[in-house]
Design a protein around this motif. Structure first.
Motif, PDB file in Angstrom:
ATOM      1  N   ASN A   1      47.286  63.867  37.526  1.00 51.37           N
ATOM      2  CA  ASN A   1      46.832  65.243  37.708  1.00 51.37           C
ATOM      3  C   ASN A   1      47.202  66.024  36.444  1.00 51.37           C
ATOM      4  O   ASN A   1      48.386  66.124  36.092  1.00 51.37           O
ATOM      5  CB  ASN A   1      47.509  65.835  38.949  1.00 51.37           C
ATOM      6  CG  ASN A   1      47.111  67.290  39.144  1.00 51.37           C
ATOM      7  OD1 ASN A   1      47.498  68.164  38.378  1.00 51.37           O
ATOM      8  ND2 ASN A   1      46.326  67.537  40.181  1.00 51.37           N
ATOM      9  N   LEU A   2      46.176  66.569  35.764  1.00 57.92           N
ATOM     10  CA  LEU A   2      46.398  67.202  34.460  1.00 57.92           C
ATOM     11  C   LEU A   2      47.389  68.360  34.558  1.00 57.92           C
ATOM     12  O   LEU A   2      48.311  68.483  33.752  1.00 57.92           O
ATOM     13  CB  LEU A   2      45.057  67.684  33.901  1.00 57.92           C
ATOM     14  CG  LEU A   2      45.076  68.279  32.493  1.00 57.92           C
ATOM     15  CD1 LEU A   2      45.425  67.231  31.446  1.00 57.92           C
ATOM     16  CD2 LEU A   2      43.724  68.908  32.145  1.00 57.92           C
TER      17      LEU A   2
ATOM     18  N   GLY B   1      35.097  69.529  27.556  1.00 57.71           N
ATOM     19  CA  GLY B   1      34.513  70.449  28.541  1.00 57.71           C
ATOM     20  C   GLY B   1      34.469  69.839  29.926  1.00 57.71           C
ATOM     21  O   GLY B   1      35.408  69.177  30.360  1.00 57.71           O
ATOM     22  N   GLY B   2      33.347  70.034  30.632  1.00 55.80           N
ATOM     23  CA  GLY B   2      33.173  69.460  31.967  1.00 55.80           C
ATOM     24  C   GLY B   2      34.271  69.912  32.920  1.00 55.80           C
ATOM     25  O   GLY B   2      34.733  71.060  32.878  1.00 55.80           O
ATOM     26  N   ASP B   3      34.699  68.983  33.778  1.00 56.33           N
ATOM     27  CA  ASP B   3      35.669  69.318  34.820  1.00 56.33           C
ATOM     28  C   ASP B   3      37.088  69.505  34.294  1.00 56.33           C
ATOM     29  O   ASP B   3      37.979  69.913  35.039  1.00 56.33           O
ATOM     30  CB  ASP B   3      35.711  68.190  35.872  1.00 56.33           C
ATOM     31  CG  ASP B   3      34.397  68.109  36.622  1.00 56.33           C
ATOM     32  OD1 ASP B   3      33.654  69.116  36.607  1.00 56.33           O
ATOM     33  OD2 ASP B   3      34.116  67.041  37.212  1.00 56.33           O
ATOM     34  N   LEU B   4      37.319  69.170  33.027  1.00 51.93           N
ATOM     35  CA  LEU B   4      38.681  69.282  32.493  1.00 51.93           C
ATOM     36  C   LEU B   4      39.029  70.717  32.106  1.00 51.93           C
ATOM     37  O   LEU B   4      40.195  71.098  32.071  1.00 51.93           O
ATOM     38  CB  LEU B   4      38.831  68.419  31.230  1.00 51.93           C
ATOM     39  CG  LEU B   4      38.898  66.912  31.405  1.00 51.93           C
ATOM     40  CD1 LEU B   4      38.902  66.236  30.033  1.00 51.93           C
ATOM     41  CD2 LEU B   4      40.166  66.536  32.180  1.00 51.93           C
ATOM     42  N   ALA B   5      38.000  71.512  31.779  1.00 47.34           N
ATOM     43  CA  ALA B   5      38.256  72.801  31.141  1.00 47.34           C
ATOM     44  C   ALA B   5      39.049  73.753  32.046  1.00 47.34           C
ATOM     45  O   ALA B   5      40.042  74.345  31.611  1.00 47.34           O
ATOM     46  CB  ALA B   5      36.936  73.440  30.722  1.00 47.34           C
ATOM     47  N   GLU B   6      38.634  73.893  33.305  1.00 48.45           N
ATOM     48  CA  GLU B   6      39.308  74.899  34.132  1.00 48.45           C
ATOM     49  C   GLU B   6      40.770  74.543  34.438  1.00 48.45           C
ATOM     50  O   GLU B   6      41.655  75.389  34.240  1.00 48.45           O
ATOM     51  CB  GLU B   6      38.523  75.183  35.419  1.00 48.45           C
ATOM     52  CG  GLU B   6      39.142  76.369  36.146  1.00 48.45           C
ATOM     53  CD  GLU B   6      38.296  76.943  37.257  1.00 48.45           C
ATOM     54  OE1 GLU B   6      37.051  76.849  37.188  1.00 48.45           O
ATOM     55  OE2 GLU B   6      38.897  77.493  38.200  1.00 48.45           O
ATOM     56  N   PRO B   7      41.070  73.297  34.879  1.00 46.20           N
ATOM     57  CA  PRO B   7      42.488  72.978  35.074  1.00 46.20           C
ATOM     58  C   PRO B   7      43.299  73.095  33.784  1.00 46.20           C
ATOM     59  O   PRO B   7      44.458  73.527  33.815  1.00 46.20           O
ATOM     60  CB  PRO B   7      42.487  71.539  35.593  1.00 46.20           C
ATOM     61  CG  PRO B   7      41.099  71.034  35.486  1.00 46.20           C
ATOM     62  CD  PRO B   7      40.191  72.217  35.329  1.00 46.20           C
TER      63      PRO B   7
END
Ligand SMILES: NC(=O)c1ccc[n+]([C@@H]2O[C@H](COP(=O)([O-])OP(=O)(O)OC[C@H]3O[C@@H](n4cnc5c(N)ncnc54)[C@H](OP(=O)(O)O)[C@@H]3O)[C@@H](O)[C@H]2O)c1
Length: 324
Positions: free
Chosen positions: A195-196, A217-223
């Motif tokens: 979990n980042l 980008g993609g799903d990594l950006a918000e976390p």
């Protein structure tokens, strides 16, 4: 000469390895015999008509290459026949020869091999401009590099270490994380397995990284953004993961943090003197051994389609270089 010709930008399958007449340089141009050409992510997009730059058809892809000057057009000064140069002209590199604007050719100092030179300008210039100019990264600060085993990612690790920052490198496999460690990363996160946010909390005593370098980008950006430190700088580099992320604007407010766009190509066009000074520093760092491109492998120019497949399947670590 031979070159990979794109006359229908519907993807890699439509490229043809063609015999073509060797062209004569026009005014301000040079003819280069290409020794090495590296793959950059935009090379994948441009043959699918998905890149911001859309060259007239037909064109030869290959944004970045190094080789020997074989002929000079009228008015070319400061370059000589027989000299080795690196060039980032956007197209033309995936062949045996190309014409290039003389003003885009960087003469190579002795001890700068063509394979390294072909893999240098785009990734190191982007990461230097991003981290040092746009991100104002300082010694002692912590930077998170996403997609850290890729082309710009490996350059970002080395540049951040060169300025004395602590580097957390994040990538999708243990093998990629091991490569990042070997490049000097202080810690790694395998974001396919961990979990980042939890991992970043643990590695920064809950404070979060001061700078985040994001070419994925993609799903990594918000976390990732939710984990940034107070007064953090989030560097928007690219979207190799596909979707362009949408961030709620309360997040920068809550962290007193900045979202910072990075567009090295336009920086080089709009601020040529600052770019030249930066390139000078990078060449010096290369000579001092502070930075050195990570070469995933070299492949014969005729095997470009296999090289594209390797890049598209996320298998490349560092840079893939085609050679003649
Ligand atoms: N803003 C600028 O001035 C500038 C300049 C140069 C490049 N760029 C951009 O930076 C990005 C990275 O370029 P690069 O040449 O370093 O590319 P690269 O070597 O292929 O690295 C991209 C990394 O993205 C990750 N990734 C996640 N999903 C992926 C997918 N579906 N396909 C491919 N890779 C994926 C991979 O790491 P994991 O497998 O570890 O996730 C890969 O190592 C691109 O979007 C490029 O356009 C921007």
């Amino acid at each position: 000469m031979r070159a990979w010709l794109c006359d229908n930008p519907v993807g890699v399958d439509a490229l043809n390895w063609k015999e073509l007449p060797t062209p004569q340089p026009g005014a301000g141009e040079v003819l280069i015999e290409i020794q090495a050409a590296s793959l950059n992510f935009p090379d994948l997009l441009i043959v699918q008509n998905k890149y911001q730059m859309k060259p007239a058809l037909p064109f030869v892809p290959g944004s970045e290459y190094a080789g020997v000057v074989r002929a000079l057009g009228d008015g070319v000064k400061g370059l000589q026949v027989g000299q080795t140069v690196a060039c980032l002209s956007g197209t033309g590199g995936f062949g045996t020869h190309t014409l290039a604007p003389a003003k885009l050719c960087m003469p190579l100092p002795a001890g700068f091999p063509a394979v390294d030179a072909a893999a240098f300008i785009m990734t190191y210039a982007t990461s230097h401009h991003a981290l040092i100019d746009r991100g104002q990264l300082k010694a002692g600060e912590t930077v998170l590099v996403l997609g850290a085993a890729g082309g710009v990612g490996t350059a970002a690790i080395q540049i951040a270490k060169a300025v004395g920052a602590k580097v957390i490198a994040a990538a999708s496999t243990d093998e990629k994380c091991a490569l990042c460690k070997a490049q000097g990363a202080d810690a790694t996160i395998n974001y396919s397995a961990e979990n980042l946010r939890d991992a970043l909390k643990a590695l920064t005593d809950g404070k979060g990284p001061d700078v985040i370098y994001d070419p994925v980008g993609g799903d990594l950006a918000e976390p990732a953004f939710r984990s940034i430190a107070w007064r953090g700088r989030y560097l928007v580099i690219g979207f190799a993961g596909g979707p362009i992320p949408q961030l709620p604007l309360n997040l920068p407010l809550l962290k007193g943090a900045s979202i910072v766009g990075v567009f090295w190509g336009d920086f080089a066009r709009r601020e040529p003197q600052a770019n030249a000074a930066m390139m000078g520093e990078l060449a010096q760092w290369y000579a001092q051994g502070k930075v050195k491109p990570v070469i995933d492998r070299t492949m014969p120019m005729s095997e470009l389609k296999a090289a594209y497949a390797r890049m598209g399947s996320r298998a490349v670590m560092g840079k893939l270089v085609m050679v003649n």
